[in-house]
Enzyme design. Sequence first.
Site: not given
Ligand code: SAH
Length: 396
Positions: A214, A230, A252, A300, A340
């Site tokens: 980040r 995400f 998200d 992400d 991940c």
């Molecule tokens: N970038 C974030 C972590 C992301 S974790 C950080 O820095 O903290 C992955 C995220 O993807 C989760 O919040 C989950 O709710 C979301 N997610 C999973 N599938 C999704 C989709 N199809 N569309 C939107 N969000 C999604």
Amino acid sequence: MTTPKVILKPSRAKPFFGRHPWVFAGAVERVDGSPADGAEVDLVSHGDNFVARGLFNSLSKIQVRLYSWDQGVSLDRAFFRDRLDRAVRLRHDVLKLNAPDAGYRVAFSESDFLSGMVVDRYGDWLAVQFTALGLANRRDEIAEVLREVLQPRGIYLRTEKGVGKLEGVEQHDGPLWGEPPPADLAIVENGLRVLVNLAEGQKTGYYLDQRDNRAAVARLCPGKRVLDAFCYTGGFGLYAAKAGAAEVLGIDASEPALELARRNAAANDLSGISFETADVFRHLADLVAVRRQFDVVVLDPPKFARNRAAVPEALKGYRRLHQLALKLLAKDGVLVSCCCTGLITLQDLEDIIAQAAVEGRRDLQILERRGPAADHPVAATCRESGYLKCVVSRVL
Ligand code: SAH
């Protein structure tokens, strides 16, 4: 009392002399001394040479998890205290992560020679996850040791879906010791105040592994239009806004995560940042349709594959995301591709990035190949514990 023995099949000892901690049932010839599930056992070669000391679980595909290669060491309270001391020394003495309101991973399973246990610290609270029956059975002892080493106000147990079945252990989320975490629990990460829902958030409440990524991405964001796909509780987007991005859009699918994201933006007095509850695949396609453009796009996504059979479908998902992201990226834009999924390698990810660039008829340069922050190390003898890739590229 002699320690029960797990005897390996002929020629199967090499990985375990090589200090890999997982002994799958298929490598085991027989078990002597009827150990209970969770009991200490000695792993020995077919020729009866001591290999390592571990914890037995007949209910798991991983029949023995190995913790010590010293003969005669017992896996008692003092042993776990020593293991946690080692883990804490990395975070405190080497990485200097131990500010009072910090969030960091205290112990990371195989990576800290503690297969089956994760401990995250959020200020005065600890979140603990057990993914091995042997350690879950010792949870009270481990909680005591954690109190000695870190003096938290509370320790909270988080469970992962599916582990109960895999390990034959029944666990429920809830306080393990001390005060339950407050609803407004917050950590300070690189100067940003971040609310963490330790009891109900994803994983143990927050994605600590992306801390350095980040910060690295934030450096590229001043004056830019940033899309954080995400975004969970704000993550990359909050950093971008704080760094002076012209505009930030976080997307998200989780409404509770976005509620925290909005509160995080307010708590840090950030403006020009908005969040959308949506499916990223669909929403990016909509943004492409209305010809929106961004200077920085962060992808992400969550883990897309838990087993090999799911990898082809996962690759398709990453491909689709990259195709869409390239269409949204303005000239000289920055693409941040996080992955991940442990079963997808850096090579796979870079292939996807390259393919998307070719299809999109854009030249693309990889600027940085990054991994998780160093409180998520990789044990040299268990490279499978490396999972997070973060590739930063420039799209011309
Ligand atoms: N970038 C974030 C972590 C992301 S974790 C950080 O820095 O903290 C992955 C995220 O993807 C989760 O919040 C989950 O709710 C979301 N997610 C999973 N599938 C999704 C989709 N199809 N569309 C939107 N969000 C999604």
